[in-house]
Design a protein around this motif. Sequence first.
Motif, PDB file in Angstrom:
ATOM      1  N   THR A 262      22.677  -3.401  35.573  1.00 14.83           N
ATOM      2  CA  THR A 262      21.350  -4.629  35.537  1.00 14.83           C
ATOM      3  C   THR A 262      20.864  -3.338  34.905  1.00 14.83           C
ATOM      4  OG1 THR A 262      22.259  -6.363  36.895  1.00 14.83           O
ATOM      5  CG2 THR A 262      20.019  -6.207  35.827  1.00 14.83           C
ATOM      6  N   GLN A 286      30.173  -7.561  34.905  1.00 15.40           N
ATOM      7  CA  GLN A 286      29.058  -8.093  34.848  1.00 15.40           C
ATOM      8  C   GLN A 286      28.120  -6.720  34.083  1.00 15.40           C
ATOM      9  OE1 GLN A 286      26.086  -7.411  36.731  1.00 15.40           O
ATOM     10  NE2 GLN A 286      24.308  -9.289  35.262  1.00 15.40           N
ATOM     11  N   SER A 288      23.602  -6.762  32.478  1.00 15.31           N
ATOM     12  CA  SER A 288      22.448  -7.312  32.505  1.00 15.31           C
ATOM     13  C   SER A 288      22.147  -5.870  31.217  1.00 15.31           C
ATOM     14  CB  SER A 288      22.238  -7.634  33.189  1.00 15.31           C
ATOM     15  OG  SER A 288      20.865  -8.797  33.305  1.00 15.31           O
ATOM     16  N   ASP A 310      30.209 -11.923  32.530  1.00 17.61           N
ATOM     17  CA  ASP A 310      29.000 -12.570  32.634  1.00 17.61           C
ATOM     18  C   ASP A 310      28.180 -11.416  31.185  1.00 17.61           C
ATOM     19  OD1 ASP A 310      26.477 -12.652  33.191  1.00 17.61           O
ATOM     20  OD2 ASP A 310      26.700 -12.932  34.797  1.00 17.61           O
ATOM     21  N   THR A 312      24.394 -10.325  29.626  1.00 19.87           N
ATOM     22  CA  THR A 312      23.008 -10.855  29.142  1.00 19.87           C
ATOM     23  C   THR A 312      22.472  -9.274  28.145  1.00 19.87           C
ATOM     24  OG1 THR A 312      22.467 -11.481  31.237  1.00 19.87           O
ATOM     25  CG2 THR A 312      20.442 -11.267  29.824  1.00 19.87           C
ATOM     26  N   ASP A 314      18.898  -9.364  26.355  1.00 17.24           N
ATOM     27  CA  ASP A 314      17.798  -9.009  26.725  1.00 17.24           C
ATOM     28  C   ASP A 314      16.682  -8.164  25.760  1.00 17.24           C
ATOM     29  OD1 ASP A 314      15.043  -9.534  26.932  1.00 17.24           O
ATOM     30  OD2 ASP A 314      15.136 -10.082  29.228  1.00 17.24           O
ATOM     31  N   SER A 348      24.475 -14.210  28.343  1.00 21.68           N
ATOM     32  CA  SER A 348      22.525 -14.820  27.306  1.00 21.68           C
ATOM     33  C   SER A 348      21.939 -13.586  27.068  1.00 21.68           C
ATOM     34  CB  SER A 348      22.019 -14.791  28.663  1.00 21.68           C
ATOM     35  OG  SER A 348      20.628 -14.903  28.185  1.00 21.68           O
TER      36      SER A 348
END
Length: 561
Positions: A262, A286, A288, A310, A312, A314, A348
Amino acid sequence: MSGTQASTVVALPQEIWWLVSQEFTSRRDFLSLFNLARVNRSMAKLALPLLYSIHELSPASTGDTAIVDTKKWAVLWRSILASSLGGAMYSYCLWIKSLSLGNLHSLLEDLARDQYKDIRTWFFGAPLERFHILQSRASNVATRRNRALMDIESIIFEVANQITDFIKTSATEHDKTVGLTSLEGYHLPTARLPRWVSRLSLLTSLAVRDGSVLNSTIAEAIRENCPHFRELVCHYCVGPDVDDDLAGFLSSLSPNTLQSFTIMSANRVGAITHAALGRHSSSLSQLSLYVEDSAVAGLPFLSDCTNLVDLTLDVCGTVPPLWEQTHKEEVRQIASWLQQCTSLKKLSVINLPSTLSILAEVLKVPGIRLTDLEITMQTIQEDTSAFSSAMATQSDLKTFIFRSRDGWFGGSEFIHAICQCTKLRKLDIVTQMLKIGDFYKVTDTMKDVEEFAFDIDSDEPIGDECVYALGTMHQLKTLTINATTAFTYQGLLALFENLGSDPLGSHQGLSIHIMRQVGTQKFSQAQVKKLNAALSKQLGGKMEITYDADPDELNESDFSD
């Protein structure tokens, strides 16, 4: 706890209370463990190790900066530090699973203030005098009382060194494994990190404020000493060499060991780091990423990471307009990469260029069955029909959040797609202007939605007829209404009574947010109080209401003029 309650505790077998303590721990219920530890010495020995294993969840640590919380917070940290020096009844620091130095940093910032001087004096009393490190004269800034300031960073370094050394030494002496699995801090220096992590054989998670402190040397220390390491969190990553250094860190870890990565905010990470993540393509589940505009074109270098569950993405909101027109190949490659992620469950995407055209390709892949989808867009300049058609195939969705500034999207095709996702439990389309007919279609079809946020495009405020439609949603627990409303007092009471009559209690804890009730339909304070009392009594819930053109506020502005 009363004498009768304490007797009951003693009467039950120790094995039962061990199972209860384990359940409290799995629920992250700090307060219940704390109360259990206060019963007697036997219960303390049972509960304290588990309590300290989740010490970072203490209300004193997560609450505000009231003095009472700061004192409790200080007690918690003092017990941990004193135990590392052999000055406590129990070896508290051997029980912690997470060494949150950022948490301690916040406490020290509080203790540095004059209002906490008594707590500060107590905190650094014997045997913690060695940790009371002051800034040198050269760097110290004089205070009004000419008091030397605490050197918080040096204190943190000394604490980390002491605790990790004590934990490692104790584990070696007693031939046990180190219990601490997570290390987090605001300022974890490059020079000291290899020594600290080398002492933590069960380290699984590392969280740093600035990812620029990471490099291949630290990764080699983890590789040699921490075989279970699997998670890295960076709040930001700045610095001219951060892309190379972070890539070096990722490449120097044992291949296919990192499971979660992340980066939360501003960074200078790009294609080199993205490519290095490919060394963990089999393990990484995962991911992000906050993606700066200069790094969007480097996203295709993540193409080896296809085992994600998962994801993301952004993207910084400063990507130039029509970026996708000059980067058509990159858009195609991003779509191709995501189409290969057939294990994906949670997705996301925020401000990703060509979001709709990319997702139109991804969501129609038969092997991709999402449970959570979140989309945030600045504007909608693409054809929406292909996306709506693809989304209609995602019948396993349980959460769908869609945000855009345009306020209206996709029309009835979009609503039809939503209504095909009959497993939805959370539906947040609060920025979208639904037609009134589409609103009724949603409430009539999506009976099992538990969280619902919406807006309505209407020339007139919506009234109690919409309240009755909402009352037919069998599982509703959270309701956010951004539409202009003119609900009546009796209409809301009828809604509460209707939902409260459910024999299964499916609406227990109902939370209602009415965001734009018309000022001409304002409830009196007594009515609001009665509405909340009725909601609390029937469902254990609460209601918040704000007004458009609040007449009381308008009158106040008249007086101020």
